[in-house]
Design a protein around this motif. Structure first.
Motif, PDB file in Angstrom:
ATOM      1  N   GLU A  58      38.115  41.681  43.265  1.00  0.00           N
ATOM      2  CA  GLU A  58      37.148  41.322  42.219  1.00  0.00           C
ATOM      3  C   GLU A  58      37.662  41.742  40.849  1.00  0.00           C
ATOM      4  N   ARG A  59      38.168  42.939  40.765  1.00  0.00           N
ATOM      5  CA  ARG A  59      38.678  43.430  39.486  1.00  0.00           C
ATOM      6  C   ARG A  59      39.840  42.578  39.003  1.00  0.00           C
ATOM      7  N   LYS A  60      40.721  42.210  39.906  1.00  0.00           N
ATOM      8  CA  LYS A  60      41.901  41.427  39.523  1.00  0.00           C
ATOM      9  C   LYS A  60      41.528  40.019  39.071  1.00  0.00           C
ATOM     10  N   PHE A  61      40.674  39.348  39.822  1.00  0.00           N
ATOM     11  CA  PHE A  61      40.404  37.940  39.559  1.00  0.00           C
ATOM     12  C   PHE A  61      39.208  37.680  38.653  1.00  0.00           C
ATOM     13  N   VAL A  62      38.289  38.637  38.522  1.00  0.00           N
ATOM     14  CA  VAL A  62      37.089  38.432  37.710  1.00  0.00           C
ATOM     15  C   VAL A  62      37.173  39.206  36.398  1.00  0.00           C
ATOM     16  N   GLY A  63      37.820  40.349  36.410  1.00  0.00           N
ATOM     17  CA  GLY A  63      37.957  41.165  35.219  1.00  0.00           C
ATOM     18  C   GLY A  63      37.473  42.578  35.450  1.00  0.00           C
ATOM     19  N   LEU A  64      37.808  43.456  34.513  1.00  0.00           N
ATOM     20  CA  LEU A  64      37.434  44.857  34.641  1.00  0.00           C
ATOM     21  C   LEU A  64      37.193  45.464  33.277  1.00  0.00           C
ATOM     22  N   VAL A  65      36.529  46.607  33.289  1.00  0.00           N
ATOM     23  CA  VAL A  65      36.237  47.337  32.058  1.00  0.00           C
ATOM     24  C   VAL A  65      37.394  48.295  31.785  1.00  0.00           C
ATOM     25  N   PRO A  66      38.016  48.190  30.607  1.00  0.00           N
ATOM     26  CA  PRO A  66      39.112  49.109  30.288  1.00  0.00           C
ATOM     27  C   PRO A  66      38.650  50.562  30.369  1.00  0.00           C
ATOM     28  N   GLY A  67      39.477  51.402  30.959  1.00  0.00           N
ATOM     29  CA  GLY A  67      39.170  52.820  31.053  1.00  0.00           C
ATOM     30  C   GLY A  67      38.262  53.201  32.203  1.00  0.00           C
ATOM     31  N   SER A  68      37.786  52.219  32.965  1.00  0.00           N
ATOM     32  CA  SER A  68      36.923  52.559  34.097  1.00  0.00           C
ATOM     33  C   SER A  68      37.763  53.122  35.243  1.00  0.00           C
ATOM     34  N   VAL A  69      37.139  53.983  36.025  1.00  0.00           N
ATOM     35  CA  VAL A  69      37.755  54.548  37.221  1.00  0.00           C
ATOM     36  C   VAL A  69      37.430  53.602  38.375  1.00  0.00           C
ATOM     37  N   HIS A  70      38.417  53.311  39.214  1.00  0.00           N
ATOM     38  CA  HIS A  70      38.170  52.398  40.328  1.00  0.00           C
ATOM     39  C   HIS A  70      38.078  53.161  41.649  1.00  0.00           C
ATOM     40  N   VAL A  71      36.917  53.072  42.280  1.00  0.00           N
ATOM     41  CA  VAL A  71      36.699  53.605  43.627  1.00  0.00           C
ATOM     42  C   VAL A  71      35.882  52.542  44.359  1.00  0.00           C
ATOM     43  N   PRO A  72      36.532  51.731  45.194  1.00  0.00           N
ATOM     44  CA  PRO A  72      35.818  50.615  45.830  1.00  0.00           C
ATOM     45  C   PRO A  72      34.773  51.060  46.847  1.00  0.00           C
ATOM     46  N   TRP A  73      33.590  50.459  46.740  1.00  0.00           N
ATOM     47  CA  TRP A  73      32.530  50.668  47.731  1.00  0.00           C
ATOM     48  C   TRP A  73      32.864  49.885  48.996  1.00  0.00           C
ATOM     49  N   ALA A  74      33.463  48.721  48.806  1.00  0.00           N
ATOM     50  CA  ALA A  74      33.879  47.862  49.912  1.00  0.00           C
ATOM     51  C   ALA A  74      35.246  47.290  49.551  1.00  0.00           C
ATOM     52  N   THR A  75      35.999  46.863  50.557  1.00  0.00           N
ATOM     53  CA  THR A  75      37.355  46.393  50.308  1.00  0.00           C
ATOM     54  C   THR A  75      37.587  45.016  50.910  1.00  0.00           C
ATOM     55  N   GLY A  76      38.591  44.331  50.375  1.00  0.00           N
ATOM     56  CA  GLY A  76      38.991  43.024  50.896  1.00  0.00           C
ATOM     57  C   GLY A  76      38.010  41.927  50.529  1.00  0.00           C
ATOM     58  N   THR A  77      38.397  40.710  50.843  1.00  0.00           N
ATOM     59  CA  THR A  77      37.545  39.565  50.519  1.00  0.00           C
ATOM     60  C   THR A  77      36.293  39.537  51.385  1.00  0.00           C
ATOM     61  N   ALA A  78      36.326  40.191  52.551  1.00  0.00           N
ATOM     62  CA  ALA A  78      35.144  40.264  53.423  1.00  0.00           C
ATOM     63  C   ALA A  78      34.204  41.395  53.005  1.00  0.00           C
ATOM     64  N   LEU A  79      34.617  42.164  51.999  1.00  0.00           N
ATOM     65  CA  LEU A  79      33.845  43.303  51.506  1.00  0.00           C
ATOM     66  C   LEU A  79      33.437  44.254  52.627  1.00  0.00           C
ATOM     67  N   THR A  80      34.433  44.721  53.343  1.00  0.00           N
ATOM     68  CA  THR A  80      34.238  45.701  54.412  1.00  0.00           C
ATOM     69  C   THR A  80      33.966  47.056  53.775  1.00  0.00           C
ATOM     70  N   ARG A  81      32.894  47.699  54.194  1.00  0.00           N
ATOM     71  CA  ARG A  81      32.487  48.999  53.648  1.00  0.00           C
ATOM     72  C   ARG A  81      33.634  50.003  53.722  1.00  0.00           C
ATOM     73  N   ASN A  82      33.905  50.674  52.616  1.00  0.00           N
ATOM     74  CA  ASN A  82      34.960  51.673  52.521  1.00  0.00           C
ATOM     75  C   ASN A  82      34.462  52.989  53.115  1.00  0.00           C
ATOM     76  N   PRO A  83      34.949  53.381  54.288  1.00  0.00           N
ATOM     77  CA  PRO A  83      34.453  54.617  54.917  1.00  0.00           C
ATOM     78  C   PRO A  83      34.882  55.883  54.170  1.00  0.00           C
ATOM     79  N   ARG A  84      35.842  55.765  53.261  1.00  0.00           N
ATOM     80  CA  ARG A  84      36.339  56.911  52.497  1.00  0.00           C
ATOM     81  C   ARG A  84      35.757  56.971  51.087  1.00  0.00           C
ATOM     82  N   PHE A  85      34.710  56.197  50.827  1.00  0.00           N
ATOM     83  CA  PHE A  85      34.175  56.101  49.466  1.00  0.00           C
ATOM     84  C   PHE A  85      33.883  57.475  48.860  1.00  0.00           C
ATOM     85  N   ALA A  86      33.107  58.288  49.522  1.00  0.00           N
ATOM     86  CA  ALA A  86      32.715  59.588  48.967  1.00  0.00           C
ATOM     87  C   ALA A  86      33.928  60.492  48.746  1.00  0.00           C
ATOM     88  N   ARG A  87      34.850  60.491  49.687  1.00  0.00           N
ATOM     89  CA  ARG A  87      36.063  61.327  49.527  1.00  0.00           C
ATOM     90  C   ARG A  87      36.907  60.838  48.362  1.00  0.00           C
TER      91      ARG A  87
END
Length: 157
Positions: A58-87
């Motif tokens: 999403e960040r690559k193809f739609v755009g992103l906010v400069p200076g934002s920290v990236h920690v994905p809640w979900a990953t991939g095109t299927a938006l699979t929940r990131n089990p390591r989100f909190a860590r």
């Protein structure tokens, strides 16, 4: 210092205090929600950390906010929940800092804010409307609200 003690020492910006009080009254499981303009202002002033929880795609193809920290809640095109989100969040941002979590429409970031709160981030706020905003009658985003619609800073790969 414990996360609770660090949180107690943080003097929150009045807009975050207002959002937190509204969240308490609504019974939210996280600190509250703020509109995109407020999120940008607070991030620019160093009052909070803007965390983009969208997927890398999403960040690559739609755009992103400069200076934002990236920690994905979900990953991939299927938006699979990131089990390591909190860590991953804990590795990138101190638990006592106010967080402003941003996704596409404000829905996944609300879930991420709730998960962050459960993990000890007591100052996790959702950025309402998200990066692209809500769907309109034509099932399209970006025509009535959201970060980009409001003309806030963003870049595209």
């Amino acid at each position: 210092m414990s996360a609770a003690a660090a949180t107690a020492e943080v003097l929150l910006h009045p807009l975050l205090e207002q959002a937190r009080e509204a969240a308490r009254q609504a019974g939210l499981a996280y600190a509250g929600g703020v509109p995109p303009q407020v999120a940008w202002s607070l991030a620019q002033a160093g009052e909070a950390v803007l965390v983009d929880v969208r997927s890398a795609e999403e960040r690559k193809f739609v755009g992103l906010v400069p200076g934002s920290v990236h920690v994905p809640w979900a990953t991939g095109t299927a938006l699979t929940r990131n089990p390591r989100f909190a860590r991953e969040l804990e590795a990138r941002v101190p638990k006592h800092r106010p967080l402003l979590l941003l996704c596409r429409s404000g829905k996944r970031s609300a879930l991420a804010a709730e998960a962050a709160a459960k993990a000890g981030f007591s100052l996790a706020f959702n950025v309402l409307e998200g990066f692209e905003g809500e769907l309109d009658a034509a099932q399209q985003r970006g025509h009535s609200d959201g970060w980009r619609f409001l003309g806030l800073p963003w870049v595209q790969d």
